[in-house]
Every structure is written in C-alpha cells, then in structure tokens.
Design a protein around this motif. Structure first.
Motif, PDB file in Angstrom:
ATOM      1  N   ARG A 182      10.839  15.430 -15.410  1.00  0.00           N
ATOM      2  CA  ARG A 182      10.717  15.483 -13.944  1.00  0.00           C
ATOM      3  C   ARG A 182      11.971  14.858 -13.360  1.00  0.00           C
ATOM      4  O   ARG A 182      12.274  13.696 -13.630  1.00  0.00           O
ATOM      5  CB  ARG A 182       9.465  14.727 -13.490  1.00  0.00           C
ATOM      6  CG  ARG A 182       8.175  15.283 -14.094  1.00  0.00           C
ATOM      7  CD  ARG A 182       6.972  14.420 -13.758  1.00  0.00           C
ATOM      8  NE  ARG A 182       5.795  14.828 -14.509  1.00  0.00           N
ATOM      9  CZ  ARG A 182       4.662  14.134 -14.556  1.00  0.00           C
ATOM     10  NH1 ARG A 182       4.564  12.981 -13.878  1.00  0.00           N
ATOM     11  NH2 ARG A 182       3.637  14.575 -15.275  1.00  0.00           N
ATOM     12  N   ARG A 183      12.683  15.651 -12.605  1.00  0.00           N
ATOM     13  CA  ARG A 183      13.958  15.210 -12.060  1.00  0.00           C
ATOM     14  C   ARG A 183      13.807  13.893 -11.293  1.00  0.00           C
ATOM     15  O   ARG A 183      12.967  13.759 -10.418  1.00  0.00           O
ATOM     16  CB  ARG A 183      14.534  16.289 -11.134  1.00  0.00           C
ATOM     17  CG  ARG A 183      15.945  15.976 -10.630  1.00  0.00           C
ATOM     18  CD  ARG A 183      16.459  17.123  -9.764  1.00  0.00           C
ATOM     19  NE  ARG A 183      16.594  18.335 -10.538  1.00  0.00           N
ATOM     20  CZ  ARG A 183      17.655  18.642 -11.274  1.00  0.00           C
ATOM     21  NH1 ARG A 183      18.654  17.783 -11.361  1.00  0.00           N
ATOM     22  NH2 ARG A 183      17.714  19.790 -11.927  1.00  0.00           N
ATOM     23  N   GLY A 184      14.613  12.925 -11.682  1.00  0.00           N
ATOM     24  CA  GLY A 184      14.605  11.638 -11.006  1.00  0.00           C
ATOM     25  C   GLY A 184      13.490  10.703 -11.429  1.00  0.00           C
ATOM     26  O   GLY A 184      13.427   9.561 -10.955  1.00  0.00           O
ATOM     27  N   SER A 185      12.596  11.173 -12.311  1.00  0.00           N
ATOM     28  CA  SER A 185      11.460  10.342 -12.707  1.00  0.00           C
ATOM     29  C   SER A 185      11.451   9.988 -14.186  1.00  0.00           C
ATOM     30  O   SER A 185      11.189   8.851 -14.572  1.00  0.00           O
ATOM     31  CB  SER A 185      10.134  11.047 -12.349  1.00  0.00           C
ATOM     32  OG  SER A 185      10.036  11.240 -10.955  1.00  0.00           O
ATOM     33  N   GLY A 186      11.730  10.960 -15.049  1.00  0.00           N
ATOM     34  CA  GLY A 186      11.708  10.708 -16.482  1.00  0.00           C
ATOM     35  C   GLY A 186      11.067  11.846 -17.236  1.00  0.00           C
ATOM     36  O   GLY A 186      10.950  12.963 -16.736  1.00  0.00           O
ATOM     37  N   THR A 187      10.643  11.558 -18.458  1.00  0.00           N
ATOM     38  CA  THR A 187      10.013  12.548 -19.324  1.00  0.00           C
ATOM     39  C   THR A 187       8.577  12.120 -19.587  1.00  0.00           C
ATOM     40  O   THR A 187       8.320  10.957 -19.911  1.00  0.00           O
ATOM     41  CB  THR A 187      10.777  12.669 -20.660  1.00  0.00           C
ATOM     42  OG1 THR A 187      12.131  13.034 -20.388  1.00  0.00           O
ATOM     43  CG2 THR A 187      10.148  13.723 -21.558  1.00  0.00           C
ATOM     44  N   PHE A 188       7.640  13.078 -19.462  1.00  0.00           N
ATOM     45  CA  PHE A 188       6.219  12.753 -19.538  1.00  0.00           C
ATOM     46  C   PHE A 188       5.492  13.697 -20.490  1.00  0.00           C
ATOM     47  O   PHE A 188       5.880  14.857 -20.660  1.00  0.00           O
ATOM     48  CB  PHE A 188       5.585  12.835 -18.145  1.00  0.00           C
ATOM     49  CG  PHE A 188       6.183  11.884 -17.148  1.00  0.00           C
ATOM     50  CD1 PHE A 188       5.613  10.651 -16.919  1.00  0.00           C
ATOM     51  CD2 PHE A 188       7.336  12.236 -16.453  1.00  0.00           C
ATOM     52  CE1 PHE A 188       6.173   9.761 -16.013  1.00  0.00           C
ATOM     53  CE2 PHE A 188       7.914  11.361 -15.541  1.00  0.00           C
ATOM     54  CZ  PHE A 188       7.326  10.115 -15.320  1.00  0.00           C
ATOM     55  N   VAL A 189       4.414  13.175 -21.102  1.00  0.00           N
ATOM     56  CA  VAL A 189       3.580  13.994 -21.983  1.00  0.00           C
ATOM     57  C   VAL A 189       2.887  15.055 -21.142  1.00  0.00           C
ATOM     58  O   VAL A 189       2.324  14.757 -20.087  1.00  0.00           O
ATOM     59  CB  VAL A 189       2.529  13.122 -22.702  1.00  0.00           C
ATOM     60  CG1 VAL A 189       1.624  13.993 -23.580  1.00  0.00           C
ATOM     61  CG2 VAL A 189       3.218  12.048 -23.545  1.00  0.00           C
TER      62      VAL A 189
END
Length: 248
Positions: free
Chosen positions: A66-73
């Motif tokens: 997610r742009r600007g947020s990080g990587t998520f499951v």
C-alpha cells in the motif's frame, strides 16, 4: 545432503520464513510485514535482497503493498497456494497451519493401491495406513488429501489410526516413536478428472478436472516413510515454485 536453507538463495529463505509465519497464523490477514529496511537489518542482507523477498511474496499472492503505508498480509480472498515442496521440506510434518480447519475423514489400515505401494517401496497388495483429510480455507476453498504410511508402522505408531490431529504433525510424531526422521522429499504434480468421491467432497460439477500433488518423504536410509496426495479443485488453487538458475 545439504540443508535446504543452505541451498536456497537468501531472498527465498526470507520469503519462505514469512510465508510460514502467514500459514501458521502468526501473521494474520491485514498484519504488516517487516519493511525492506527491517528485513535487511534482521537478516544481514542488502536492501535489494530484502526487496526481492517481499516481491516474491507479492507474486505468490500472499501480501500486498500500500503506497505510503507498507506491505500487508492479504485477506482471505487471496488465492490459496498449493504447498510448495521446498517450504514443506523445511518444516515437514507441519503440513497444515494450526488455524486451518481440518476434518480427518478416516484413519485406517487398508489394502494399498498399486501407485501407493510403489511409492512406499512395498509389495503389491500390502497393507498401508491411510489418513484422509478435508481442509477448508477461510474463503471456502477446499483440499482433499491422504497421507499413506507402511502398514507395519501400526504396531509402533498407533496414533496414526486415530481420527485426530497430531500435534506438530505426523513426521514429528513418527520421529518420536520410531526414531526415523524425514531428511528429504520429492514431489510431482499432475492433473486428471475428479472421481465421484472427490466431486462430492469438493462440491465439483459432474465433469471436473483436479490438480493432484504427490509428495514422498524419505528417511536417512532412503526408505519411504510417508506418501502424501493432495487433490485440489480447478481455478481455486495455484502451484508456484522458484528455482535458482546458475550460469544462465
């Protein structure tokens, strides 16, 4: 035989470790995955290596950025993966994550089908132990699987004949009661039409193809200790593996 962890490139070791955390439920859907910088520090690798590990997980459909947020499951709508041979070999015996609903349909001594006795190195018609399971994912997709064992194990590993999950998995249990440890595995993937039983269990149409994943586990003497067969419905599951290509 070298340990698999020593053979796999570092980025695959990292992605495999995170994938196992996801499968065990330690990283739940929506949980944030460590960043490139955090992985680089924790694993003592360069950031491009950490980035490649995260990209591998994205390609496998397990995480999303997610742009600007990080990587998520990814959530339960993600396409499930047929268990990869390298990942299963690293932690063989824990075929399913603890959070996965598993219904053990049968655990019994039966006359072994020829392809099963061949895989286990037994004479045709030998008795084998069959543990049949139905696994249902969070999104309703199902897997029908059977683990087969030489029948002579029934005398020392009687819990294989109980229709309950074995803590830590069958390989862990077998090592504890027999002293035999799985040291290598090999697998094969094929496709065929589903049987009537498979259509019923997996709720398939009258004429449906299924993916068949077979895995044979060998002990230190090269003797087959376990033969697994997983049946997967079409389109709902995918099978992916990565290989290190040297000298290309």
């Amino acid at each position: 035989m070298p340990d698999i962890e020593e053979v796999l490139p570092k980025y695959q070791q990292i992605s495999g470790y995170i994938r196992d955390q996801i499968e065990r439920g330690e990283l739940a859907p929506g949980a944030e995955v460590p960043s490139e910088r955090e992985l680089a520090v924790a694993w003592k690798v360069a950031r491009p290596t950490a980035a490649k590990a995260l990209n591998t997980l994205r390609q496998q459909g397990l995480v999303e950025s997610r742009r600007g947020s990080g990587t998520f499951v990814r959530g339960p709508d993600a396409v499930p993966l047929v268990r990869e041979s390298a990942g299963r070999a690293r932690q063989y015996g824990a075929m399913y994550a603890e959070r996965e609903p598993v219904d053990i349909l049968a655990a019994e001594l039966v006359g072994g089908p020829e392809y099963v006795t061949d895989a286990l190195g037994l004479a045709a018609g030998s008795e084998v132990i069959a543990r049949r399971r139905l696994v249902t994912g969070d999104n309703g997709d199902a897997e029908l699987s059977t683990s087969w064992f030489p029948g002579d194990l029934a005398g020392v590993a009687d819990r294989l004949l109980v229709t309950q999950r074995l803590p830590g998995g069958t390989a862990t249990y077998l090592e504890a009661v027999t002293g035999r440890r799985v040291v290598s595995v090999f697998d094969e993937v094929s496709a065929r039409l589903a049987t009537s039983e498979e259509r019923k269990r997996l709720r398939l149409a009258r004429t449906s193809a299924v993916l068949v994943y077979r895995l044979t586990a060998l002990d230190a003497d090269g003797a087959a200790l376990q033969f697994d067969e997983g049946i997967y419905p079409p389109e709902s599951w995918v099978f992916r593996q990565e290989y290190s290509v040297r000298g290309a």
